[in-house]
Write an enzyme that holds these catalytic residues in place. Structure first.
Site, PDB file in Angstrom:
ATOM      1  N   GLU A   1       0.848  -1.189   0.000  1.00  0.00           N
ATOM      2  CA  GLU A   1       0.000   0.000   0.000  1.00  0.00           C
ATOM      3  C   GLU A   1       0.887   1.244   0.000  1.00  0.00           C
ATOM      4  O   GLU A   1       1.807   1.355   0.807  1.00  0.00           O
ATOM      5  CB  GLU A   1      -0.914  -0.013   1.227  1.00  0.00           C
ATOM      6  CG  GLU A   1      -1.618   1.287   1.548  1.00  0.00           C
ATOM      7  CD  GLU A   1      -2.438   1.855   0.406  1.00  0.00           C
ATOM      8  OE1 GLU A   1      -2.300   3.065   0.130  1.00  0.00           O
ATOM      9  OE2 GLU A   1      -3.215   1.092  -0.212  1.00  0.00           O
TER      10      GLU A   1
ATOM     11  N   ALA B   1     -20.754   5.911   1.807  1.00  0.00           N
ATOM     12  CA  ALA B   1     -20.921   4.908   2.868  1.00  0.00           C
ATOM     13  C   ALA B   1     -22.206   4.101   2.716  1.00  0.00           C
ATOM     14  O   ALA B   1     -22.785   3.642   3.700  1.00  0.00           O
ATOM     15  CB  ALA B   1     -20.855   5.561   4.247  1.00  0.00           C
ATOM     16  N   ILE B   2     -22.641   3.912   1.463  1.00  0.00           N
ATOM     17  CA  ILE B   2     -23.894   3.204   1.196  1.00  0.00           C
ATOM     18  C   ILE B   2     -23.609   1.778   0.721  1.00  0.00           C
ATOM     19  O   ILE B   2     -22.756   1.563  -0.146  1.00  0.00           O
ATOM     20  CB  ILE B   2     -24.714   3.932   0.104  1.00  0.00           C
ATOM     21  CG1 ILE B   2     -24.878   5.416   0.432  1.00  0.00           C
ATOM     22  CG2 ILE B   2     -26.063   3.251  -0.085  1.00  0.00           C
ATOM     23  CD1 ILE B   2     -25.563   5.708   1.724  1.00  0.00           C
TER      24      ILE B   2
ATOM     25  N   HIS C   1     -25.463  -0.663  -1.415  1.00  0.00           N
ATOM     26  CA  HIS C   1     -26.586  -0.590  -2.340  1.00  0.00           C
ATOM     27  C   HIS C   1     -27.321  -1.927  -2.452  1.00  0.00           C
ATOM     28  O   HIS C   1     -26.716  -2.996  -2.367  1.00  0.00           O
ATOM     29  CB  HIS C   1     -26.086  -0.179  -3.727  1.00  0.00           C
ATOM     30  CG  HIS C   1     -25.519   1.217  -3.761  1.00  0.00           C
ATOM     31  ND1 HIS C   1     -26.314   2.325  -3.901  1.00  0.00           N
ATOM     32  CD2 HIS C   1     -24.241   1.663  -3.658  1.00  0.00           C
ATOM     33  CE1 HIS C   1     -25.542   3.408  -3.894  1.00  0.00           C
ATOM     34  NE2 HIS C   1     -24.288   3.033  -3.742  1.00  0.00           N
TER      35      HIS C   1
ATOM     36  N   LYS D   1     -25.216   8.141  -9.460  1.00  0.00           N
ATOM     37  CA  LYS D   1     -26.485   7.966  -8.754  1.00  0.00           C
ATOM     38  C   LYS D   1     -27.046   9.278  -8.218  1.00  0.00           C
ATOM     39  O   LYS D   1     -28.042   9.273  -7.509  1.00  0.00           O
ATOM     40  CB  LYS D   1     -26.301   6.949  -7.628  1.00  0.00           C
ATOM     41  CG  LYS D   1     -25.983   5.538  -8.148  1.00  0.00           C
ATOM     42  CD  LYS D   1     -25.813   4.551  -7.006  1.00  0.00           C
ATOM     43  CE  LYS D   1     -25.704   3.128  -7.521  1.00  0.00           C
ATOM     44  NZ  LYS D   1     -24.519   2.892  -8.338  1.00  0.00           N
TER      45      LYS D   1
ATOM     46  N   ARG E   1     -13.439   8.893  -7.324  1.00  0.00           N
ATOM     47  CA  ARG E   1     -13.804   7.526  -7.644  1.00  0.00           C
ATOM     48  C   ARG E   1     -13.266   7.126  -9.016  1.00  0.00           C
ATOM     49  O   ARG E   1     -13.068   7.961  -9.899  1.00  0.00           O
ATOM     50  CB  ARG E   1     -15.307   7.321  -7.567  1.00  0.00           C
ATOM     51  CG  ARG E   1     -16.173   8.365  -8.254  1.00  0.00           C
ATOM     52  CD  ARG E   1     -17.611   8.260  -7.746  1.00  0.00           C
ATOM     53  NE  ARG E   1     -18.550   9.142  -8.404  1.00  0.00           N
ATOM     54  CZ  ARG E   1     -18.837  10.367  -7.984  1.00  0.00           C
ATOM     55  NH1 ARG E   1     -18.213  10.870  -6.923  1.00  0.00           N
ATOM     56  NH2 ARG E   1     -19.737  11.105  -8.612  1.00  0.00           N
TER      57      ARG E   1
ATOM     58  N   SER F   1     -18.980   2.967  -7.812  1.00  0.00           N
ATOM     59  CA  SER F   1     -20.213   2.539  -7.155  1.00  0.00           C
ATOM     60  C   SER F   1     -20.919   1.490  -8.008  1.00  0.00           C
ATOM     61  O   SER F   1     -21.023   1.667  -9.230  1.00  0.00           O
ATOM     62  CB  SER F   1     -21.134   3.743  -6.953  1.00  0.00           C
ATOM     63  OG  SER F   1     -22.322   3.366  -6.324  1.00  0.00           O
TER      64      SER F   1
ATOM     65  N   CYS G   1     -17.073  19.379  17.097  1.00  0.00           N
ATOM     66  CA  CYS G   1     -15.932  20.309  17.108  1.00  0.00           C
ATOM     67  C   CYS G   1     -14.802  19.845  16.213  1.00  0.00           C
ATOM     68  O   CYS G   1     -13.802  20.554  16.066  1.00  0.00           O
ATOM     69  CB  CYS G   1     -15.437  20.544  18.529  1.00  0.00           C
ATOM     70  SG  CYS G   1     -14.321  19.285  19.177  1.00  0.00           S
TER      71      CYS G   1
ATOM     72  N   CYS H   1     -10.296  17.599  21.416  1.00  0.00           N
ATOM     73  CA  CYS H   1      -9.516  16.388  21.681  1.00  0.00           C
ATOM     74  C   CYS H   1      -8.253  16.266  20.840  1.00  0.00           C
ATOM     75  O   CYS H   1      -7.362  15.486  21.169  1.00  0.00           O
ATOM     76  CB  CYS H   1     -10.377  15.140  21.489  1.00  0.00           C
ATOM     77  SG  CYS H   1     -10.858  14.820  19.766  1.00  0.00           S
TER      78      CYS H   1
END
Length: 483
Positions: free
Chosen positions: A31, A46-47, A49, A249, A310, A337, A436, A441
């Site tokens: 990678e 984050a779907i 399908h 889409k 994509r 997708s 935030c 943090c």
């Protein structure tokens, strides 16, 4: 010599590694980034399908439906956030209603269960916030949302735990044919392997050109998003699509597994395949399009904008196969997708390909298909006390928005695939993902990273190479607290 090396550890490469790890042999993943899931996988809708969009008979159609089922099983098994929301595709005209008829036909042919065509009134009965202009909708109850980077990370972690070797910051710069396979050159050295799986995402064709003509071209398409605060998280309960067109889409409005609302994307072709910048024009387009579906979305509750690129191609289908000029070199390319949905099915397809082409591998007698991941805020009081007794750091909240404890952050830093950056921690346990966006943090996470990694705070990165947060200590003297 390795039996197989996968190039790329986005969700497709991670899924291929997860599937290969079930077999005896020597496998590795190379990678280029300093973390897994650091490209398209971390910046998408984050779907998961349902599978009504792809043309029946295509790889995309088959792998979408198979992948949707596998994803649900994997998420449950590996403790990955998953939420079956169902989806609605909206029609605003008679022409778009005919498009819904076609999508319904495709879905039935593809084996998507429980599809239903609804009137405008029927759609608004499910989603009262929908526009009055909606004339009809296609309802797909099997659509879901997922945490995409944790999904990929979980599969990669299981692969590593079962013997797959992961090499981060190892970009492949050249490939040459050798007796019995290939030699892959990286800045850190050479790797010899019998077979190669190219899962390099938006760079797949460029990578393949190092050894042969790929026979396809990747066209990078950037999509921009709005991520809204949890105050908007219940605006809709389903994934809300508009009718698809040649660019994709369309702009969607959807809940996330973390309780936020995500809106996007647009579709803009870009020359630079790593260009994830956002623009006022692009974000305005997304906002205006989304309000056609759900007029009352409060974009003033935005906590972050982001973009992902994509890997569209010159084909309407996924490109999965062996390069005819390079036997034993396989590509998983053009995985646009529904690539996130199809990933585990694509992984199985990759294993089948390498087996068919002569890699004699057999399944292991034992495969550890499990993953422990503690989300402290979701535990009941008794379980929380048990973890605090085991490690008092679980009793100290570092991220107040989510909230996330020091124990979870330390676990992420020392995990199977360790977090080494602020954003690496964020992706693993959600610290900094709230309203935030790390304003509270962030410095604390950085200090914990420095302590646990044994490095100076100035060496802690926000994300990729060069993204230092601190360059040194400034003392100006005077003022309150020396500032």
């Amino acid at each position: 010599m390795y039996d197989c090396i996968i190039i790329g550890c986005g969700v497709t490469g991670a899924a291929a590694a997860y599937c290969l790890a079930r077999y005896e042999g020597r496998f590795a993943v190379l990678e280029q980034s300093n973390d897994v899931a650091n490209g398209t996988t971390k910046a998408n809708s984050a779907i998961l399908h349902a599978g009504y969009d792809p043309e029946p008979g295509t790889k995309m159609a088959r792998l979408n439906v198979e992948g949707s089922k596998l994803a649900a099983e994997i998420c449950q098994k590996l403790n990955v956030p998953y939420r079956r929301t169902g989806s609605l595709v909206l029609a605003f005209s008679d022409k778009e209603c005919r498009t819904l008829d076609e999508l319904y036909r495709r879905g039935v042919a593809n084996g998507v269960p429980d599809l239903a065509l609804l009137s405008g009134e029927g759609a608004r009965a499910l989603e009262p916030e929908l526009s009055d202009q909606v004339q009809g909708a296609l309802y797909a109850p099997t659509a879901a949302v997922v945490n995409p980077w944790e999904y990929a990370l979980a599969m990669a972690e299981v692969a590593v735990k079962n013997g797959v070797e992961l090499y981060l910051e190892h970009p492949v710069t050249s490939i040459r044919k050798i007796d019995g396979g290939y030699s892959l050159t990286t800045p850190q050295g050479e790797f010899e392997t019998k077979t190669v799986i190219n899962a390099a995402g938006v760079h797949a064709d460029q990578l393949e050109q190092l050894i042969a003509q790929p026979g396809y071209t990747i066209h990078a398409v950037r999509g921009e998003y709005w991520l809204l605060d949890k105050s908007e998280g219940d605006r809709v309960r389903h994934v809300i699509f508009q009718c698809p067109n040649e660019k994709g889409k369309g702009v969607l409005v959807a809940p996330t597994v973390h309780g936020n609302l995500i809106v996007g994307p647009n579709a803009e072709s870009v020359e630079n395949r790593d260009d994830v910048s956002c623009s006022t024009q692009g974000l305005s387009f997304v906002r205006d399009k989304a309000r056609l579906s759900v007029p009352n979305v409060r974009f003033g509750e935005n906590i972050r904008n982001f973009a992902g690129v994509r890997a569209n191609s010159d084909s309407d289908d996924f490109l999965i196969g062996e390069n005819p000029q390079a036997p034993g070199f396989f590509h998983l390319a053009g995985i646009k997708s529904p690539g996130l949905t199809a990933a585990p099915a694509i992984g199985l397809e990759a294993v089948r390909l390498v087996q068919e082409k002569g890699l004699a591998i057999k399944e292991k007698d034992f495969f550890d298909d499990s993953r422990e991941h503690v989300v402290f805020r979701e535990l009941d009081p008794e379980e929380k006390n048990r973890w605090i007794q085991k490690d008092p750091r679980y009793g100290r909240v570092i991220c107040r928005c989510e909230p996330v404890t020091e124990g979870e952050i330390v676990a992420a830093i020392h995990g199977v695939i360790p977090a080494t950056t602020v954003n690496g921690v964020k992706r693993r346990c959600n610290a900094g993902m709230g309203r935030c966006q790390g304003g509270f943090c962030g410095p604390r996470v950085q200090a914990i990273l420095a302590r646990e990694l044994g490095v100076d705070p100035t060496q802690v990165l926000m994300d990729g190479p060069g993204t230092v947060v601190l360059t040194g200590e400034t003392k100006t003297g005077g003022g309150r607290d020396g500032i």
